[in-house]
Design a protein around this motif. Structure first.
Motif, PDB file in Angstrom:
ATOM      1  N   TYR A   3     -18.923 -50.788  50.269  1.00 57.97           N
ATOM      2  CA  TYR A   3     -18.011 -51.128  49.061  1.00 57.97           C
ATOM      3  C   TYR A   3     -17.913 -50.017  48.023  1.00 57.97           C
ATOM      4  CZ  TYR A   3     -17.574 -56.082  50.385  1.00 57.97           C
ATOM      5  OH  TYR A   3     -17.176 -57.227  51.123  1.00 57.97           O
ATOM      6  N   ARG A   4     -18.820 -49.273  47.970  1.00 55.25           N
ATOM      7  CA  ARG A   4     -18.705 -48.113  47.085  1.00 55.25           C
ATOM      8  C   ARG A   4     -17.569 -47.027  47.698  1.00 55.25           C
ATOM      9  NH1 ARG A   4     -24.787 -45.650  47.357  1.00 55.25           N
ATOM     10  NH2 ARG A   4     -25.644 -46.060  45.100  1.00 55.25           N
ATOM     11  N   LEU A   5     -17.470 -47.047  49.125  1.00 56.04           N
ATOM     12  CA  LEU A   5     -16.330 -46.053  49.619  1.00 56.04           C
ATOM     13  C   LEU A   5     -15.077 -46.636  49.255  1.00 56.04           C
ATOM     14  CD1 LEU A   5     -15.827 -43.915  51.654  1.00 56.04           C
ATOM     15  CD2 LEU A   5     -15.801 -45.722  53.601  1.00 56.04           C
ATOM     16  N   ARG A   6     -14.911 -47.905  49.068  1.00 54.28           N
ATOM     17  CA  ARG A   6     -13.662 -48.668  48.574  1.00 54.28           C
ATOM     18  C   ARG A   6     -13.340 -48.183  47.072  1.00 54.28           C
ATOM     19  NH1 ARG A   6     -12.740 -54.627  50.559  1.00 54.28           N
ATOM     20  NH2 ARG A   6     -10.814 -54.288  49.746  1.00 54.28           N
ATOM     21  N   LEU A   7     -14.367 -48.265  46.472  1.00 55.77           N
ATOM     22  CA  LEU A   7     -14.447 -47.878  44.961  1.00 55.77           C
ATOM     23  C   LEU A   7     -14.190 -46.585  44.591  1.00 55.77           C
ATOM     24  CD1 LEU A   7     -16.870 -50.489  43.556  1.00 55.77           C
ATOM     25  CD2 LEU A   7     -14.628 -50.729  43.542  1.00 55.77           C
ATOM     26  N   LEU A   8     -14.725 -45.654  45.651  1.00 50.59           N
ATOM     27  CA  LEU A   8     -14.886 -43.946  45.232  1.00 50.59           C
ATOM     28  C   LEU A   8     -13.915 -43.361  46.223  1.00 50.59           C
ATOM     29  CD1 LEU A   8     -18.462 -43.715  43.659  1.00 50.59           C
ATOM     30  CD2 LEU A   8     -16.376 -43.760  42.399  1.00 50.59           C
ATOM     31  N   ILE A  67     -12.789 -48.865  57.986  1.00 54.27           N
ATOM     32  CA  ILE A  67     -13.309 -49.055  56.938  1.00 54.27           C
ATOM     33  C   ILE A  67     -13.090 -47.951  55.832  1.00 54.27           C
ATOM     34  CG2 ILE A  67     -15.630 -49.286  55.244  1.00 54.27           C
ATOM     35  CD1 ILE A  67     -16.450 -51.148  57.387  1.00 54.27           C
ATOM     36  N   ASP A  68     -13.001 -46.777  56.229  1.00 57.95           N
ATOM     37  CA  ASP A  68     -12.699 -45.506  55.489  1.00 57.95           C
ATOM     38  C   ASP A  68     -11.114 -45.522  55.045  1.00 57.95           C
ATOM     39  OD1 ASP A  68     -13.325 -43.400  54.157  1.00 57.95           O
ATOM     40  OD2 ASP A  68     -13.297 -42.085  55.954  1.00 57.95           O
ATOM     41  N   ASP A  69     -10.451 -46.230  55.985  1.00 61.31           N
ATOM     42  CA  ASP A  69      -8.816 -46.293  55.711  1.00 61.31           C
ATOM     43  C   ASP A  69      -8.542 -47.593  55.483  1.00 61.31           C
ATOM     44  OD1 ASP A  69      -6.537 -45.273  55.107  1.00 61.31           O
ATOM     45  OD2 ASP A  69      -5.766 -45.000  57.102  1.00 61.31           O
ATOM     46  N   TRP A  70      -9.102 -48.457  54.831  1.00 61.25           N
ATOM     47  CA  TRP A  70      -9.029 -49.967  54.988  1.00 61.25           C
ATOM     48  C   TRP A  70      -7.501 -50.402  54.195  1.00 61.25           C
ATOM     49  CZ3 TRP A  70     -10.634 -54.073  57.453  1.00 61.25           C
ATOM     50  CH2 TRP A  70     -10.271 -55.221  57.031  1.00 61.25           C
ATOM     51  N   GLU A  71      -7.232 -49.774  53.251  1.00 58.12           N
ATOM     52  CA  GLU A  71      -6.149 -50.443  52.493  1.00 58.12           C
ATOM     53  C   GLU A  71      -4.661 -50.158  53.646  1.00 58.12           C
ATOM     54  OE1 GLU A  71      -5.865 -51.925  49.843  1.00 58.12           O
ATOM     55  OE2 GLU A  71      -7.649 -52.060  50.045  1.00 58.12           O
ATOM     56  N   SER A  72      -4.736 -49.160  54.388  1.00 57.21           N
ATOM     57  CA  SER A  72      -3.717 -49.058  55.280  1.00 57.21           C
ATOM     58  C   SER A  72      -4.009 -49.732  56.532  1.00 57.21           C
ATOM     59  CB  SER A  72      -3.656 -47.420  55.783  1.00 57.21           C
ATOM     60  OG  SER A  72      -3.403 -46.691  54.587  1.00 57.21           O
ATOM     61  N   TYR A  94     -23.740 -40.652  37.490  1.00 58.58           N
ATOM     62  CA  TYR A  94     -24.290 -41.605  38.468  1.00 58.58           C
ATOM     63  C   TYR A  94     -22.983 -41.716  39.568  1.00 58.58           C
ATOM     64  CZ  TYR A  94     -26.015 -45.806  40.748  1.00 58.58           C
ATOM     65  OH  TYR A  94     -26.360 -46.560  41.476  1.00 58.58           O
ATOM     66  N   GLU A  95     -21.771 -41.666  39.264  1.00 57.81           N
ATOM     67  CA  GLU A  95     -20.905 -41.812  40.245  1.00 57.81           C
ATOM     68  C   GLU A  95     -20.692 -40.436  41.162  1.00 57.81           C
ATOM     69  OE1 GLU A  95     -16.960 -43.172  38.555  1.00 57.81           O
ATOM     70  OE2 GLU A  95     -17.867 -45.021  38.045  1.00 57.81           O
ATOM     71  N   LEU A  96     -20.994 -39.571  40.531  1.00 57.55           N
ATOM     72  CA  LEU A  96     -20.984 -38.375  41.421  1.00 57.55           C
ATOM     73  C   LEU A  96     -21.982 -38.068  42.221  1.00 57.55           C
ATOM     74  CD1 LEU A  96     -20.102 -35.606  38.515  1.00 57.55           C
ATOM     75  CD2 LEU A  96     -18.805 -36.408  40.511  1.00 57.55           C
ATOM     76  N   ARG A  97     -23.184 -38.623  42.032  1.00 60.11           N
ATOM     77  CA  ARG A  97     -24.257 -38.925  42.725  1.00 60.11           C
ATOM     78  C   ARG A  97     -23.976 -39.914  43.762  1.00 60.11           C
ATOM     79  NH1 ARG A  97     -28.711 -40.736  40.006  1.00 60.11           N
ATOM     80  NH2 ARG A  97     -28.983 -42.689  40.914  1.00 60.11           N
ATOM     81  N   VAL A  98     -23.439 -40.957  43.519  1.00 60.37           N
ATOM     82  CA  VAL A  98     -23.059 -41.983  44.652  1.00 60.37           C
ATOM     83  C   VAL A  98     -21.974 -41.413  45.738  1.00 60.37           C
ATOM     84  CG1 VAL A  98     -21.917 -44.258  44.910  1.00 60.37           C
ATOM     85  CG2 VAL A  98     -23.560 -43.945  43.299  1.00 60.37           C
ATOM     86  N   TYR A  99     -21.159 -40.720  44.998  1.00 59.71           N
ATOM     87  CA  TYR A  99     -20.064 -39.973  45.937  1.00 59.71           C
ATOM     88  C   TYR A  99     -20.604 -39.034  47.067  1.00 59.71           C
ATOM     89  CZ  TYR A  99     -15.752 -37.847  47.675  1.00 59.71           C
ATOM     90  OH  TYR A  99     -14.696 -37.439  48.320  1.00 59.71           O
ATOM     91  N   ASP A 100     -21.642 -38.097  46.492  1.00 64.20           N
ATOM     92  CA  ASP A 100     -22.567 -37.405  47.656  1.00 64.20           C
ATOM     93  C   ASP A 100     -23.347 -38.268  48.480  1.00 64.20           C
ATOM     94  OD1 ASP A 100     -21.649 -35.149  46.040  1.00 64.20           O
ATOM     95  OD2 ASP A 100     -23.194 -34.795  44.896  1.00 64.20           O
ATOM     96  N   GLU A 101     -23.671 -39.211  47.887  1.00 61.66           N
ATOM     97  CA  GLU A 101     -24.383 -40.316  48.815  1.00 61.66           C
ATOM     98  C   GLU A 101     -23.809 -40.858  49.970  1.00 61.66           C
ATOM     99  OE1 GLU A 101     -26.692 -43.370  46.511  1.00 61.66           O
ATOM    100  OE2 GLU A 101     -27.972 -41.694  45.459  1.00 61.66           O
ATOM    101  N   ILE A 102     -22.553 -41.115  49.529  1.00 68.55           N
ATOM    102  CA  ILE A 102     -21.495 -41.815  50.679  1.00 68.55           C
ATOM    103  C   ILE A 102     -21.019 -40.611  51.568  1.00 68.55           C
ATOM    104  CG2 ILE A 102     -18.967 -42.926  50.894  1.00 68.55           C
ATOM    105  CD1 ILE A 102     -19.158 -43.819  47.932  1.00 68.55           C
ATOM    106  N   ILE A 103     -20.963 -39.641  51.212  1.00 65.47           N
ATOM    107  CA  ILE A 103     -20.713 -38.460  52.278  1.00 65.47           C
ATOM    108  C   ILE A 103     -21.746 -38.292  53.334  1.00 65.47           C
ATOM    109  CG2 ILE A 103     -20.199 -36.041  52.719  1.00 65.47           C
ATOM    110  CD1 ILE A 103     -17.746 -37.558  51.148  1.00 65.47           C
ATOM    111  N   GLU A 104     -23.160 -38.435  52.752  1.00 63.71           N
ATOM    112  CA  GLU A 104     -24.324 -38.266  53.630  1.00 63.71           C
ATOM    113  C   GLU A 104     -24.289 -39.390  54.597  1.00 63.71           C
ATOM    114  OE1 GLU A 104     -27.784 -37.209  55.407  1.00 63.71           O
ATOM    115  OE2 GLU A 104     -26.305 -35.835  54.262  1.00 63.71           O
ATOM    116  N   TRP A 105     -23.855 -40.713  53.928  1.00 67.38           N
ATOM    117  CA  TRP A 105     -24.118 -42.113  54.509  1.00 67.38           C
ATOM    118  C   TRP A 105     -23.157 -41.919  55.649  1.00 67.38           C
ATOM    119  CZ3 TRP A 105     -20.117 -45.939  54.545  1.00 67.38           C
ATOM    120  CH2 TRP A 105     -20.569 -46.905  55.077  1.00 67.38           C
ATOM    121  N   LYS A 106     -21.840 -41.392  55.563  1.00 63.32           N
ATOM    122  CA  LYS A 106     -20.931 -41.170  56.686  1.00 63.32           C
ATOM    123  C   LYS A 106     -21.375 -40.290  57.734  1.00 63.32           C
ATOM    124  CE  LYS A 106     -16.604 -41.091  55.041  1.00 63.32           C
ATOM    125  NZ  LYS A 106     -15.403 -40.564  54.432  1.00 63.32           N
ATOM    126  N   ARG A 107     -21.954 -39.100  57.270  1.00 64.30           N
ATOM    127  CA  ARG A 107     -22.407 -38.102  58.276  1.00 64.30           C
ATOM    128  C   ARG A 107     -23.533 -38.664  59.115  1.00 64.30           C
ATOM    129  NH1 ARG A 107     -26.557 -35.088  59.331  1.00 64.30           N
ATOM    130  NH2 ARG A 107     -27.519 -36.131  57.347  1.00 64.30           N
TER     131      ARG A 107
END
Length: 240
Positions: free
Chosen positions: A229-234, A167-172, A4-17
């Motif tokens: 929020y997924r982006l921050r977690l993964l 957001i992609d580099d929020w911690e910094s 599931y997390e692997l799929r979500v990671y791919d979804e995040i990449i597509e969302w950013k694109r």
């Protein structure tokens, strides 16, 4: 392997694109017209509108903080958190539709009242999202993140790219962020929803337009919040 997390990671990449793609020609033309109109508005008027939006948002943030249940996603897997957010989004979309239909049916006067009501619904939903994904919205930096998620959902191409980078580099980035640019915040938001909501003021069709517009605006916000929020977690691909 956490499939599931692997799929979500791919979804995040597509969302950013998808976020990096240019808007359609109509949206870009509309933004140019709105920018010209904004240039014609006196600075004093801009300041009044900026102060109004700033105070409205801050009041909503304070209220949402008190009414949102803490740590809703405690002990849940990412998949369970996503499912809980979907349940919340379904509820908030229904609330927004009812509100949009009611104010839309009332014509101009109630149509204008839709702005603060819908804004409060959106902000409350974002506080729910923060709680579900394990972030404490009582802290200043998390409220600032919520405002950036909101801006990411409702802004022009250029501002969307800038906000996504933050957001992609929020911690910094959060270390140097002190305050929102409230003038830019209110202009981007108003410009984004003006065309969507304008027909809501027309008697006879306002109720249908209001319900449909509010549904889609909440849907857009829901997708943005989920992936932010997924982006921050993964931040890195899950181990397989």
């Amino acid at each position: 392997m956490n499939e599931y997390e692997l799929r979500v990671y791919d979804e995040i990449i597509e969302w950013k694109r998808k976020l990096k793609k240019r808007s359609n020609m109509l949206a870009r033309a509309s933004k140019r017209v709105q920018s010209k109109v904004n240039e014609m508005i006196p600075e004093k008027v801009h300041q009044v509108m900026t102060d109004a939006i700033k105070n409205m948002v801050k009041a909503t943030l304070t209220g949402s903080n008190y009414t949102t249940k803490r740590n809703q996603g405690s002990g849940l897997t990412l998949q369970q958190k996503d499912e809980l957010l979907t349940e919340k989004l379904t509820s908030y979309r229904k609330t927004a539709m009812v509100e949009g239909a009611g104010t839309g049916a009332g014509g101009l006067f109630l149509g204008l009242a839709d702005f603060p009501l819908l804004l409060s619904i959106k902000m409350k939903f974002l506080f729910e999202a923060a709680s579900i994904y394990g972030y404490d919205s009582s802290s200043y930096e998390e409220r600032l993140f919520i405002l950036h998620v909101f801006q990411l959902a409702f802004s022009s191409d250029q501002k969307r790219q800038e906000t996504l980078a933050i957001i992609d580099d929020w911690e910094s980035r959060k270390q140097v962020l002190i305050e929102m640019d409230w003038k830019e915040f209110q202009q981007e938001y108003r410009d984004y929803i003006d065309l969507v909501k304008m027909a809501q003021l027309v008697p006879g069709i306002g109720a249908v337009v209001g319900a449909y517009a509010n549904y889609n605006l909440l849907d857009q916000l829901g997708e943005t919040a989920r992936n932010a929020y997924r982006l921050r977690l993964l931040k890195t691909p899950p181990l397989s």
